[in-house]
Design a protein around this motif. Structure first.
Motif, PDB file in Angstrom:
ATOM      1  N   LYS A  40      -9.657  43.161 109.121  1.00 39.69           N
ATOM      2  CA  LYS A  40     -10.441  41.933 109.048  1.00 39.69           C
ATOM      3  C   LYS A  40      -9.701  40.729 109.614  1.00 39.69           C
ATOM      4  O   LYS A  40     -10.274  39.690 109.834  1.00 39.69           O
ATOM      5  CB  LYS A  40     -10.868  41.672 107.616  1.00 39.69           C
ATOM      6  CG  LYS A  40     -11.847  42.715 107.123  1.00 39.69           C
ATOM      7  CD  LYS A  40     -12.531  42.304 105.868  1.00 39.69           C
ATOM      8  CE  LYS A  40     -13.559  43.365 105.518  1.00 39.69           C
ATOM      9  NZ  LYS A  40     -14.571  42.878 104.640  1.00 39.69           N
ATOM     10  N   ALA A  41      -8.388  40.876 109.851  1.00 39.80           N
ATOM     11  CA  ALA A  41      -7.587  39.752 110.374  1.00 39.80           C
ATOM     12  C   ALA A  41      -7.699  39.638 111.876  1.00 39.80           C
ATOM     13  O   ALA A  41      -8.079  40.477 112.590  1.00 39.80           O
ATOM     14  CB  ALA A  41      -6.132  39.940 109.978  1.00 39.80           C
TER      15      ALA A  41
ATOM     16  N   ILE B 120      -2.744  55.467  97.499  1.00 43.06           N
ATOM     17  CA  ILE B 120      -3.776  55.568  98.541  1.00 43.06           C
ATOM     18  C   ILE B 120      -4.660  54.319  98.534  1.00 43.06           C
ATOM     19  O   ILE B 120      -5.030  53.808  99.596  1.00 43.06           O
ATOM     20  CB  ILE B 120      -4.617  56.843  98.357  1.00 43.06           C
ATOM     21  CG1 ILE B 120      -3.745  58.081  98.534  1.00 43.06           C
ATOM     22  CG2 ILE B 120      -5.786  56.869  99.348  1.00 43.06           C
ATOM     23  CD1 ILE B 120      -4.418  59.374  98.125  1.00 43.06           C
ATOM     24  N   PHE B 121      -4.978  53.799  97.348  1.00 43.26           N
ATOM     25  CA  PHE B 121      -5.761  52.570  97.248  1.00 43.26           C
ATOM     26  C   PHE B 121      -5.042  51.426  97.964  1.00 43.26           C
ATOM     27  O   PHE B 121      -5.651  50.692  98.740  1.00 43.26           O
ATOM     28  CB  PHE B 121      -6.003  52.213  95.777  1.00 43.26           C
ATOM     29  CG  PHE B 121      -6.691  50.895  95.595  1.00 43.26           C
ATOM     30  CD1 PHE B 121      -8.061  50.786  95.772  1.00 43.26           C
ATOM     31  CD2 PHE B 121      -5.971  49.762  95.243  1.00 43.26           C
ATOM     32  CE1 PHE B 121      -8.696  49.558  95.621  1.00 43.26           C
ATOM     33  CE2 PHE B 121      -6.591  48.538  95.086  1.00 43.26           C
ATOM     34  CZ  PHE B 121      -7.965  48.437  95.273  1.00 43.26           C
ATOM     35  N   CYS B 122      -3.739  51.286  97.714  1.00 48.17           N
ATOM     36  CA  CYS B 122      -2.955  50.214  98.362  1.00 48.17           C
ATOM     37  C   CYS B 122      -2.936  50.375  99.876  1.00 48.17           C
ATOM     38  O   CYS B 122      -3.058  49.389 100.616  1.00 48.17           O
ATOM     39  CB  CYS B 122      -1.538  50.181  97.800  1.00 48.17           C
ATOM     40  SG  CYS B 122      -1.448  49.643  96.079  1.00 48.17           S
ATOM     41  N   ILE B 123      -2.813  51.606 100.346  1.00 45.47           N
ATOM     42  CA  ILE B 123      -2.840  51.864 101.788  1.00 45.47           C
ATOM     43  C   ILE B 123      -4.195  51.465 102.365  1.00 45.47           C
ATOM     44  O   ILE B 123      -4.277  50.811 103.414  1.00 45.47           O
ATOM     45  CB  ILE B 123      -2.518  53.346 102.079  1.00 45.47           C
ATOM     46  CG1 ILE B 123      -1.064  53.640 101.733  1.00 45.47           C
ATOM     47  CG2 ILE B 123      -2.837  53.707 103.536  1.00 45.47           C
ATOM     48  CD1 ILE B 123      -0.718  55.115 101.672  1.00 45.47           C
ATOM     49  N   ASN B 124      -5.263  51.846 101.682  1.00 48.01           N
ATOM     50  CA  ASN B 124      -6.609  51.471 102.138  1.00 48.01           C
ATOM     51  C   ASN B 124      -6.770  49.956 102.190  1.00 48.01           C
ATOM     52  O   ASN B 124      -7.292  49.416 103.172  1.00 48.01           O
ATOM     53  CB  ASN B 124      -7.681  52.081 101.228  1.00 48.01           C
ATOM     54  CG  ASN B 124      -7.941  53.533 101.541  1.00 48.01           C
ATOM     55  OD1 ASN B 124      -7.933  53.952 102.690  1.00 48.01           O
ATOM     56  ND2 ASN B 124      -8.188  54.313 100.507  1.00 48.01           N
ATOM     57  N   ILE B 125      -6.323  49.269 101.153  1.00 47.72           N
ATOM     58  CA  ILE B 125      -6.446  47.806 101.115  1.00 47.72           C
ATOM     59  C   ILE B 125      -5.656  47.172 102.249  1.00 47.72           C
ATOM     60  O   ILE B 125      -6.129  46.244 102.913  1.00 47.72           O
ATOM     61  CB  ILE B 125      -6.004  47.244  99.737  1.00 47.72           C
ATOM     62  CG1 ILE B 125      -6.956  47.723  98.640  1.00 47.72           C
ATOM     63  CG2 ILE B 125      -5.905  45.726  99.758  1.00 47.72           C
ATOM     64  CD1 ILE B 125      -8.419  47.349  98.843  1.00 47.72           C
ATOM     65  N   TYR B 126      -4.456  47.675 102.515  1.00 52.41           N
ATOM     66  CA  TYR B 126      -3.636  47.166 103.616  1.00 52.41           C
ATOM     67  C   TYR B 126      -4.407  47.246 104.936  1.00 52.41           C
ATOM     68  O   TYR B 126      -4.472  46.279 105.693  1.00 52.41           O
ATOM     69  CB  TYR B 126      -2.321  47.952 103.705  1.00 52.41           C
ATOM     70  CG  TYR B 126      -1.550  47.667 104.971  1.00 52.41           C
ATOM     71  CD1 TYR B 126      -0.789  46.511 105.088  1.00 52.41           C
ATOM     72  CD2 TYR B 126      -1.601  48.543 106.049  1.00 52.41           C
ATOM     73  CE1 TYR B 126      -0.078  46.238 106.253  1.00 52.41           C
ATOM     74  CE2 TYR B 126      -0.896  48.279 107.215  1.00 52.41           C
ATOM     75  CZ  TYR B 126      -0.140  47.125 107.314  1.00 52.41           C
ATOM     76  OH  TYR B 126       0.534  46.857 108.466  1.00 52.41           O
ATOM     77  N   PHE B 127      -4.995  48.412 105.217  1.00 55.78           N
ATOM     78  CA  PHE B 127      -5.710  48.586 106.483  1.00 55.78           C
ATOM     79  C   PHE B 127      -7.033  47.819 106.513  1.00 55.78           C
ATOM     80  O   PHE B 127      -7.466  47.375 107.584  1.00 55.78           O
ATOM     81  CB  PHE B 127      -5.916  50.071 106.780  1.00 55.78           C
ATOM     82  CG  PHE B 127      -4.686  50.735 107.312  1.00 55.78           C
ATOM     83  CD1 PHE B 127      -4.230  50.477 108.597  1.00 55.78           C
ATOM     84  CD2 PHE B 127      -3.953  51.593 106.523  1.00 55.78           C
ATOM     85  CE1 PHE B 127      -3.085  51.070 109.093  1.00 55.78           C
ATOM     86  CE2 PHE B 127      -2.791  52.197 107.004  1.00 55.78           C
ATOM     87  CZ  PHE B 127      -2.364  51.939 108.299  1.00 55.78           C
ATOM     88  N   ILE B 128      -7.672  47.643 105.359  1.00 49.61           N
ATOM     89  CA  ILE B 128      -8.893  46.827 105.303  1.00 49.61           C
ATOM     90  C   ILE B 128      -8.567  45.385 105.648  1.00 49.61           C
ATOM     91  O   ILE B 128      -9.246  44.753 106.469  1.00 49.61           O
ATOM     92  CB  ILE B 128      -9.566  46.931 103.914  1.00 49.61           C
ATOM     93  CG1 ILE B 128     -10.162  48.331 103.722  1.00 49.61           C
ATOM     94  CG2 ILE B 128     -10.639  45.850 103.749  1.00 49.61           C
ATOM     95  CD1 ILE B 128     -10.575  48.639 102.287  1.00 49.61           C
TER      96      ILE B 128
END
Length: 77
Positions: free
Chosen positions: A76-77, A64-72
């Motif tokens: 921002k891009a 879930i952390f990795c999924i959150n980081i991906y969408f964060i």
């Protein structure tokens, strides 16, 4: 160590739980993802503190952390 009769491991679980619950109260999806990611990391620490280790808690929250980081990063891009 115990505080108010609750072990430090349990406190970590409660803090992680409250952080994740708070994340769902965010109006901004980006803020939700950031706070949720912090909660996931706290749950990973909690899973590592449990004896024996709780692999399901650790694996699920890393995912879930990795999924959150991906969408964060994507937001921002």
């Amino acid at each position: 160590m115990e505080i108010l009769g609750v072990s430090s491991v349990e406190w970590m679980g409660y803090i992680a739980m409250v952080t994740v619950l708070i994340s769902f109260m965010m109006k901004s999806v980006l803020k939700l993802r950031i706070v949720n990611a912090v909660g996931c990391l706290l749950f990973v620490l909690y899973g590592l503190m449990l004896q024996p280790l709780s692999k399901p808690i650790i694996i699920t929250n890393i995912a879930i952390f990795c999924i959150n980081i991906y969408f964060i990063i994507r937001a921002k891009a």
